[in-house]
Design an enzyme around this catalytic site. Structure first.
Site: not given
Ligand code: ADE
Ligand code: ZN
Length: 334
Positions: A18, A201, A279-280
């Site tokens: 992810h 989430e 994630d990011d």
């Molecule tokens: N796009 C990028 N990160 C995200 C996240 N944590 N939840 C939903 N969309 C996303």
């Molecule tokens: Zn995500």
């Protein structure tokens, strides 16, 4: 756990399922592209150079602003190389990243093919250079609505194959319902893509249930709020659904105040299939190594637990069986 043990755990070979392609862009990379293209993006950075956002909805708008400097297949090729170098340095041997036709040519099929080709070529080169394998999961953006999703999913369906292996959905979970996107998911399934979606989430377990029952996904992005409903946890266990858990992201965005309150360990204990991702990562000041360190310190995860989690990720990866066998060997020899 002493420092030597933590260092050894951080060094384990890893699988990440992810990771948002644009969300993995280092701030310096985005600033450099903004400079080259003479785009003023100063509002999205703090004085220390990191991304600046207040909450989840603001995060999504900063994310989209950063993405606006990625305008050509070549930009995405450069980004792909930067991301994979960073992931390889974190011990990742296999990763799946979310890429979106919405951000790669505005869901125009011809343009999307060019972006995809550029990303794939950069990934092939990274595999030769650093021994890391990437596969793509095409993503629809929930807050862009079901109509845009259809155009985006059509691009994904037309390019499904060995490299583009899945369809996912990101964006604002508080907009619309999972079932609104069933048409796009059905189209992707018929094209042979495997399915995941962000759920549980921000919204509760009913969202996780809808992801499984209305979209038929085999994986869920986050899914952590399923902990609030044992019946939905049982549904995940019965169907063997795997969660792509991103603990650092959840803490950074305030889903849970601290890691020790995060449900990942309780989910694992209950028999839900969990994996670990970032994630990011630059947005949330994390790396996969850091996630490993934090999980070891907070929950006492040792080599055996990380080994189980990696095995779960290997089984849940959307790649073909030859690739899975290659990755399995790479895990044994790393
Ligand atoms: N796009 C990028 N990160 C995200 C996240 N944590 N939840 C939903 N969309 C996303
Ligand atoms: Zn995500």
């Amino acid at each position: 756990m002493d420092e030597d043990q933590l260092t050894a755990l951080e060094a384990l070979p890893k699988i990440e399922l992810h990771l948002h392609h644009e969300g993995a862009a280092p701030p310096a990379f985005i600033r450099q592209l903004a400079h080259e293209k003479k785009i003023d993006l100063s509002r999205i950075f703090r004085d220390d150079g990191s991304y600046d956002f207040r909450d989840f909805v603001h995060f999504l708008s900063v994310y989209e602003a950063a993405t606006s400097v990625l305008q050509t297949p070549e930009d995405f090729a450069r980004l792909t190389r930067a991301i994979l170098q960073e992931s390889a340095e974190n011990g990742v041997v296999y990763t799946e990243s979310f890429i979106s036709p919405d951000f790669c040519g505005g869901s125009d099929l011809g343009a999307w093919r060019e972006y995809l080709q550029a990303i794939k070529e950069a990934a092939d080169q990274a595999e030769r250079d650093w021994g890391i394998t990437l596969r793509g999961v095409s993503t629809v953006i929930r807050h862009f609505g079901p109509d845009k999703a259809k155009a985006s999913a059509l691009c994904a369906a037309e390019t499904a194959g060995d490299w583009l292996v899945g369809l996912g959905m990101g964006g604002d979970e508080n907009q619309g319902e999972q079932g609104d996107f069933a048409y796009s998911y059905d189209m992707a399934r018929e094209a042979g893509l495997q399915l995941t979606t962000h759920a549980g989430e921000w919204r509760g377990p009913q969202e996780v249930r809808a992801a499984v029952l209305d979209l038929g996904v085999s994986r869920i992005g986050h899914g952590v709020r399923v902990i609030e409903d044992p019946a939905t946890m049982d549904l995940l266990i019965e169907r063997g659904v795997t969660l792509e858990v991103c603990p650092g992201s959840n803490v950074a965005l305030g889903v849970y105040p601290r890691l020790d309150q995060h449900p990942i360990e309780r989910l694992r204990d209950a028999g839900v299939r969990v994996t670990v991702s970032t994630d990011d990562p630059p947005f949330f000041h994390t790396t996969l190594r850091r996630e490993y360190r934090n999980l070891a310190q907070c929950f006492g995860w040792d080599q055996e637990v990380f080994g189980q989690v990696t095995q779960t990720a290997l089984e849940a990866a959307f790649c073909d069986e030859d690739t899975r066998a290659t990755i399995s060997k790479r895990l044994e020899t790393s």
